[in-house]
Write an enzyme that holds these catalytic residues in place. Structure first.
Site, PDB file in Angstrom:
ATOM      1  N   TRP A   1       1.826   5.901  -7.151  1.00 41.94           N
ATOM      2  CA  TRP A   1       0.912   6.005  -6.006  1.00 41.94           C
ATOM      3  C   TRP A   1       0.915   7.409  -5.389  1.00 41.94           C
ATOM      4  O   TRP A   1       0.205   7.676  -4.449  1.00 41.94           O
ATOM      5  CB  TRP A   1       1.239   4.967  -4.926  1.00 41.94           C
ATOM      6  CG  TRP A   1       2.707   4.806  -4.665  1.00 41.94           C
ATOM      7  CD1 TRP A   1       3.447   5.490  -3.767  1.00 41.94           C
ATOM      8  CD2 TRP A   1       3.586   3.879  -5.318  1.00 41.94           C
ATOM      9  NE1 TRP A   1       4.752   5.071  -3.815  1.00 41.94           N
ATOM     10  CE2 TRP A   1       4.869   4.070  -4.747  1.00 41.94           C
ATOM     11  CE3 TRP A   1       3.428   2.910  -6.309  1.00 41.94           C
ATOM     12  CZ2 TRP A   1       5.975   3.338  -5.149  1.00 41.94           C
ATOM     13  CZ3 TRP A   1       4.537   2.184  -6.704  1.00 41.94           C
ATOM     14  CH2 TRP A   1       5.786   2.398  -6.131  1.00 41.94           C
TER      15      TRP A   1
ATOM     16  N   GLU B   1       1.243   0.513  -0.182  1.00 41.16           N
ATOM     17  CA  GLU B   1       2.002   0.208   1.035  1.00 41.16           C
ATOM     18  C   GLU B   1       2.151  -1.294   1.245  1.00 41.16           C
ATOM     19  O   GLU B   1       3.193  -1.761   1.708  1.00 41.16           O
ATOM     20  CB  GLU B   1       1.344   0.850   2.260  1.00 41.16           C
ATOM     21  CG  GLU B   1       1.482   2.366   2.314  1.00 41.16           C
ATOM     22  CD  GLU B   1       2.940   2.834   2.322  1.00 41.16           C
ATOM     23  OE1 GLU B   1       3.822   2.057   2.713  1.00 41.16           O
ATOM     24  OE2 GLU B   1       3.183   3.983   1.912  1.00 41.16           O
TER      25      GLU B   1
ATOM     26  N   GLN C   1       8.906  -4.747   2.155  1.00 38.27           N
ATOM     27  CA  GLN C   1      10.100  -5.531   1.843  1.00 38.27           C
ATOM     28  C   GLN C   1      10.349  -5.648   0.344  1.00 38.27           C
ATOM     29  O   GLN C   1      10.909  -6.637  -0.131  1.00 38.27           O
ATOM     30  CB  GLN C   1       9.972  -6.942   2.448  1.00 38.27           C
ATOM     31  CG  GLN C   1       9.862  -6.940   3.952  1.00 38.27           C
ATOM     32  CD  GLN C   1      11.160  -6.569   4.608  1.00 38.27           C
ATOM     33  OE1 GLN C   1      12.068  -7.373   4.714  1.00 38.27           O
ATOM     34  NE2 GLN C   1      11.275  -5.327   5.036  1.00 38.27           N
TER      35      GLN C   1
ATOM     36  N   LEU D   1       5.799 -11.317  -7.361  1.00 39.44           N
ATOM     37  CA  LEU D   1       6.060 -10.226  -6.419  1.00 39.44           C
ATOM     38  C   LEU D   1       6.533 -10.737  -5.060  1.00 39.44           C
ATOM     39  O   LEU D   1       7.209 -10.031  -4.327  1.00 39.44           O
ATOM     40  CB  LEU D   1       4.800  -9.369  -6.255  1.00 39.44           C
ATOM     41  CG  LEU D   1       4.960  -7.971  -5.652  1.00 39.44           C
ATOM     42  CD1 LEU D   1       5.999  -7.146  -6.392  1.00 39.44           C
ATOM     43  CD2 LEU D   1       3.626  -7.231  -5.651  1.00 39.44           C
TER      44      LEU D   1
ATOM     45  N   TYR E   1       3.434  -0.343  11.017  1.00 40.17           N
ATOM     46  CA  TYR E   1       3.989   0.508   9.971  1.00 40.17           C
ATOM     47  C   TYR E   1       2.901   0.909   8.969  1.00 40.17           C
ATOM     48  O   TYR E   1       2.708   2.088   8.664  1.00 40.17           O
ATOM     49  CB  TYR E   1       5.143  -0.175   9.212  1.00 40.17           C
ATOM     50  CG  TYR E   1       5.380   0.530   7.899  1.00 40.17           C
ATOM     51  CD1 TYR E   1       6.068   1.736   7.880  1.00 40.17           C
ATOM     52  CD2 TYR E   1       4.803   0.062   6.717  1.00 40.17           C
ATOM     53  CE1 TYR E   1       6.210   2.452   6.707  1.00 40.17           C
ATOM     54  CE2 TYR E   1       4.938   0.769   5.533  1.00 40.17           C
ATOM     55  CZ  TYR E   1       5.637   1.960   5.538  1.00 40.17           C
ATOM     56  OH  TYR E   1       5.752   2.676   4.389  1.00 40.17           O
TER      57      TYR E   1
ATOM     58  N   ASP F   1       9.712   2.352   9.385  1.00 40.81           N
ATOM     59  CA  ASP F   1      10.196   1.279   8.511  1.00 40.81           C
ATOM     60  C   ASP F   1      11.722   1.267   8.574  1.00 40.81           C
ATOM     61  O   ASP F   1      12.319   1.943   9.405  1.00 40.81           O
ATOM     62  CB  ASP F   1       9.719   1.537   7.087  1.00 40.81           C
ATOM     63  CG  ASP F   1      10.421   2.742   6.484  1.00 40.81           C
ATOM     64  OD1 ASP F   1      10.828   3.641   7.248  1.00 40.81           O
ATOM     65  OD2 ASP F   1      10.590   2.774   5.256  1.00 40.81           O
TER      66      ASP F   1
ATOM     67  N   CYS G   1      20.439   8.824   2.590  1.00 44.07           N
ATOM     68  CA  CYS G   1      20.926   8.129   3.795  1.00 44.07           C
ATOM     69  C   CYS G   1      20.918   6.628   3.521  1.00 44.07           C
ATOM     70  O   CYS G   1      20.169   5.868   4.113  1.00 44.07           O
ATOM     71  CB  CYS G   1      20.042   8.491   4.987  1.00 44.07           C
ATOM     72  SG  CYS G   1      20.763   8.065   6.587  1.00 44.07           S
TER      73      CYS G   1
ATOM     74  N   CYS H   1      22.932  15.747   2.499  1.00 42.45           N
ATOM     75  CA  CYS H   1      21.825  15.482   3.419  1.00 42.45           C
ATOM     76  C   CYS H   1      21.345  16.750   4.120  1.00 42.45           C
ATOM     77  O   CYS H   1      22.148  17.507   4.681  1.00 42.45           O
ATOM     78  CB  CYS H   1      22.263  14.450   4.466  1.00 42.45           C
ATOM     79  SG  CYS H   1      20.927  13.985   5.579  1.00 42.45           S
TER      80      CYS H   1
END
Length: 367
Positions: A38, A51, A56, A94, A134, A152, A207, A218
């Site tokens: 994407w 998106e 999740q 899915l 979101y 998110d 992270c 980081c």
DNA sequence: TATACGTGGAG
DNA sequence: TCTCCAAGTAT
């Protein structure tokens, strides 16, 4: 006098403007690290589909679905007029199937209200089914360059650590507070989407959750309060949810020659509108199964007990006992709750009917 | 605000 | 085996 409802205030928010440049610089330098389909051809439609699928759901799980989906439904118009059964087949496995239904609903609205073009506007995106704060922000920033933080789980985790904040990220109020704290520092144009994706890539690769951040790598290490305090592994705080309930089921693999019996689930609730193997509440004995079959005029040639299967959803656990039954002759059969059985050939099983993962154990097992 | 809504990978 | 949880949304 004290206010009864003080808006949630995050600590040390003066740090936030300082993390923008390091994040963007790091992200641009990482361009080969996460090659995702994407990100190849960024259009509002592509961003939208990705998106929704990524809600999740891990990127690795989404990739094959995303590719297939766009082959079959390459634009908003084709999505708006696609067959419902085909849509669910594209989504089979899915999870969170209302996402697919909302996708089509929203596509129809976009055709009707916006001439088939995704609206480049936060409020208009938010008003579409399946698009929350979101996703509206992600589409707005990535596809249209709007300065919107897409908050998110990744942004939440990164932010809680950088600010060394112990608020419960399961609370919506914390999400809103993070949005409000970040929004003033968001750039417009290409950098808007880049900043959101930088947060997400950082959360996905550096992270990390469950106490395993790679702080030494980081780009925010110099600024991160949790790193300085040695508390990064304890953050963020997330209050656990209640335990799931358990349901026992008896699942039937009914065969007539090559044909297999299926039933359609109700249009609302768990696995809404998908197809399932006939099943009954509770664990039946072979005697009870025989009388259940007899009461429906079904004559069993053979009855075989299948291995037990446990399937875990986020809020329910199914403990399933399976039986394979070979039936003698085709008959018009009505199941317990009067839903008609449908007889599917192996080809139809593969190409037409959408069957959730919970039943796949019984379909794949050999007899 | 709390709960329903899937699935598969990781520790 | 068990818990957590991944680019959340709707109600």
């Amino acid at each position: 006098m004290r206010k009864q409802y003080t808006p949630l205030q995050l600590p040390h928010t003066d740090i936030l403007p300082e993390i923008v440049e390091p994040l963007l610089t790091w992200y641009r330098g990482q361009s080969t690290l996460r090659c995702l389909p994407w990100r190849e051809e960024v259009t509002p439609y592509h961003t939208w589909i990705s998106e929704i699928m990524l809600q999740q759901t891990r990127a690795s799980a989404v990739i094959p679905y995303y590719t297939r989906f766009l082959e079959v439904l390459p634009d908003i118009a084709s999505l708006a007029r696609c067959d419902d059964e085909l849509l669910m087949k594209l989504w089979q496995g899915l999870g969170y199937y209302s996402r697919a239904r909302n996708l089509k609903k929203a596509a129809c609205q976009i055709v009707e209200d916006f001439g088939g073009q995704m609206p480049a506007d936060f409020a208009a995106l938010l008003a579409l089914p399946g698009i929350g704060r979101y996703t509206a922000s992600a589409i707005g920033s990535i596809a249209f360059g709007l300065p919107l933080p897409a908050v998110d789980g990744n942004i939440l985790r990164v932010t809680m650590r950088v600010l060394q904040c112990g608020e419960d990220i399961a609370q919506l109020s914390v999400r809103r507070a993070v949005e409000d704290a970040l929004a003033p520092h968001y750039p417009s144009g290409e950098d808007a989407g880049a900043l959101n994706q930088a947060f997400m890539d950082l959360g996905a690769t550096v992270c990390l959750p469950h106490g395993a951040p790679h702080c030494a790598l980081c780009p925010l290490g110099r600024l991160c309060l949790a790193y300085a305090a040695g508390s990064a592994e304890q953050l963020p705080i997330k209050v656990k949810k209640s335990k799931r309930r358990i349901e026992q089921k008896t699942v039937l693999v009914l065969r007539q020659g090559r044909a297999l019996a299926l039933m359609k689930r109700p249009e609302k609730g768990l696995l809404a509108g998908l197809w399932e193997l006939p099943n009954l509440p509770g664990h039946l004995t072979e005697e009870e199964l025989r009388s259940w079959l007899a009461a429906r005029g079904l004559h069993a040639l053979t009855i075989t007990r299948l291995p037990d299967v446990r399937h875990i959803f986020s809020h329910v656990e199914w403990q399933m006992q399976g039986w394979e039954v070979e039936l003698s002759a085709p008959e018009a059969v009505v199941a317990e709750d009067d839903s008609p059985l449908v007889w599917a050939s192996p080809e139809e099983l593969a190409d037409t009917y959408s069957i959730p993962s919970a039943f796949q154990y019984f379909l794949h097992q050999k007899s």
